[in-house]
Design an enzyme around this catalytic site. Sequence first.
Site, short mmCIF file in Angstrom:
data_model
loop_
_atom_site.label_atom_id
_atom_site.label_comp_id
_atom_site.label_asym_id
_atom_site.label_seq_id
_atom_site.Cartn_x
_atom_site.Cartn_y
_atom_site.Cartn_z
N CYS A 20 38.49 50.93 61.72
CA CYS A 20 39.03 52.28 61.93
C CYS A 20 39.65 52.79 60.63
O CYS A 20 39.82 52.03 59.66
CB CYS A 20 40.05 52.31 63.06
SG CYS A 20 41.64 51.57 62.64
N ASP A 404 12.36 79.63 48.12
CA ASP A 404 11.37 79.81 47.07
C ASP A 404 10.02 79.96 47.78
O ASP A 404 9.87 79.56 48.94
CB ASP A 404 11.37 78.59 46.16
CG ASP A 404 10.22 78.61 45.18
OD1 ASP A 404 10.02 79.63 44.51
OD2 ASP A 404 9.49 77.59 45.11
N ASP A 600 11.78 73.62 45.45
CA ASP A 600 11.05 72.39 45.19
C ASP A 600 11.86 71.36 44.43
O ASP A 600 11.37 70.28 44.12
CB ASP A 600 9.72 72.67 44.48
CG ASP A 600 9.93 73.29 43.11
OD1 ASP A 600 11.08 73.31 42.62
OD2 ASP A 600 8.95 73.77 42.51
#
Length: 715
Positions: A20, A404, A600
């Site tokens: 935790c 794009d 890209d």
Amino acid sequence: MADISSPDNRFRFKIEGMDCGGCVATIRTALEGMPGATDVEVSLPRQELLVTLPDGDTTAADIRRVMGRLGFGAECLSHPEKDRSRRKGWLQGKPAQLALAAGAIVAAHAVSFPFPNAERLAFSIAALVTLIPIALRAIAAARMGAIFTIQMLMTIAALGAIIIGEPTEAAFVVFLFILGEMLEGRAARQAQSGIKALAEMLPRHALVQDASGNLNQIATEDLKIGQQIIVRAGDRIAADGVIASGSSAVDESTITGESIPVEKSPGDRVNAGTINHDATLRISVDRDSADNTISRIIALVEEAQAAKAPTERFIDRFSRIYMPIVIAVSALVAITPPLFLGLAWDDWIYRGLALLLIGCPCALVISVPAAIAASLAASARHGMLIKGGAVLESLAHSNRVVFDKTGTLTSGKPVVTDFIDLSAGSYDTLAIAAAVERESSHPLAMAVVAHADQQGVNRLDAREVTILPGQGMRAVVGVMQIYVGAPDHAPLQDKADADAETQMSRLKAEGKTLSVICADGMMIGLIALRDEARPEAAKAVQALKAQGMSSLMLTGDNEGTARALATPLGMAFQAGMLPQDKAGIVAAMAQSDIVTMVGDGVNDAPALAAAQVGIAIGSGTDVAMEAADAVLMSNRISDLPRMIAKARATMRVIRQNVAIALGLKLVFLITTIAGLTGLWPAIMADTGATVLVTLNSMRLLRDSGRDIAAPMETR
């Protein structure tokens, strides 16, 4: 797995028993107080500790001993020769502690049956014995500066219960606390299963053929660049490389999330962790095991899980002031009513002790990282690589997507959209054009050849081929002088007829690239080509619209080409954009909107950087994986709405987790002050909330994101 090597003074430890955010804080506080220990990094998702230890005061063995005192196991990974002793401390394991607690309670009961007057003493001894490992951890943490730990609160509460005459309850509360820690640990390990599943995609061994032709099995991590491995049908590929011989279908779902196998042949790249389906492949290794695709994905996901989201950073800051406030409120509850109202001291001290346990912030601290870790691991398994909680949070709140065009909304490869024979059947026009274009590697020429092959035309031979840069190609086919190329440079004897001019005007207006075919100075055919939209582009844009996202396409193409692509997709566009223009537009939009830019990953880098979230679409290229905030490994934009849906689902789970953590505490805070609940419900509220939060987060491991991105179709 990721490379575990490190500089001589940088040590990496595997930590056992850390389940935790409170554990992380305790370890960090303790180590930062050790002489010479610097640059302490503790990763709950990786269960690892990184620390710099210059030669001098503190050694790896010292770190291991400190971890043992705090109740954690520690194994030095980067310099094991400097820390050979790795045995756990006494009663460090939770099962042993639980067995001790259960045994002590049973023994106390056994004594109290024949000797009822000894019941209080028996359970006091049982509670103290059971408390020893917890108290030792609390004292060790306090001596190292971590005072406000759950172990310290548990120790105070149990001792207080014994003092006010509730030893039976003290013993059972300690038992429940240890049981709760075991459940927390199990839940935490399951939450880390996403990363383990990625690691298990790599086979442990590979087949390598030696100089004598014998096949030898060697460990995957021992493979060297340049070696050739043999991968039989049905086996997982052990390394990144290039196929030297053999053809087969390869299941790349481990990398891209796409379940349909991809045909591979000599010269094609393959990735480690993918599955060879049909026939034996011989693969030339071109990446080390620590640098293959799966290892890089694991490393990036682990780094992303360690990076904190804004919400997580806020909760961390809040928890630092929260604990002292809880202790102060508990003290006030225990002291104020007896002191000023004359109420019973034992009763109100008991309530104050219960508040100490209720106030532990473990569930609150783990509420964000547990959800983010599960989400990142599940996304990576399905080809969506997201680099951290901050990216997830921005993606969830994003309201605009900028695309794009080339290679993103389109496939990046031109195809023949129209072939018009103007010769009235006098020539085998398409075969003639293909004969000339076969002599070029230009993308347009390759598209014409591919179209001709699909149509099954006759294969003709071309001679005296000449490439005319920027214009087209000239050759001799049979006895004819052939030209294939741009209309403006066509060697026509006469002006094209009206029908041909009309056809050319129409094709240009549709944003298509036009080539003419001429034979001996006469136009005999037209070929129109265009980089077409991806098959899934329209559905992806519609899914984004359904999610409340507006879409914009930016392209360097002319307006006609841009309109021809954007209009059928139902999106706005801006044409004639240079890379700096795209970046400027994205930066301007980011002033008022949360913008996600999809490109890209290479020539769109400025625009990707200008957006709050930059997403690269590409099949796991190095540039894409390193440059963007997220990567669609599948090379498929239909995963974008799934990624956004996953991010939004993650934020919903985080809000649920925070509500669970604070809601349970608030309920039991009220009932404890009212005297309706005591120590047992208090400890169950703490450990129960932590387990519930972790289990709720684990739901994100089961959801790939594809089933929560309506109206997209299931792949």
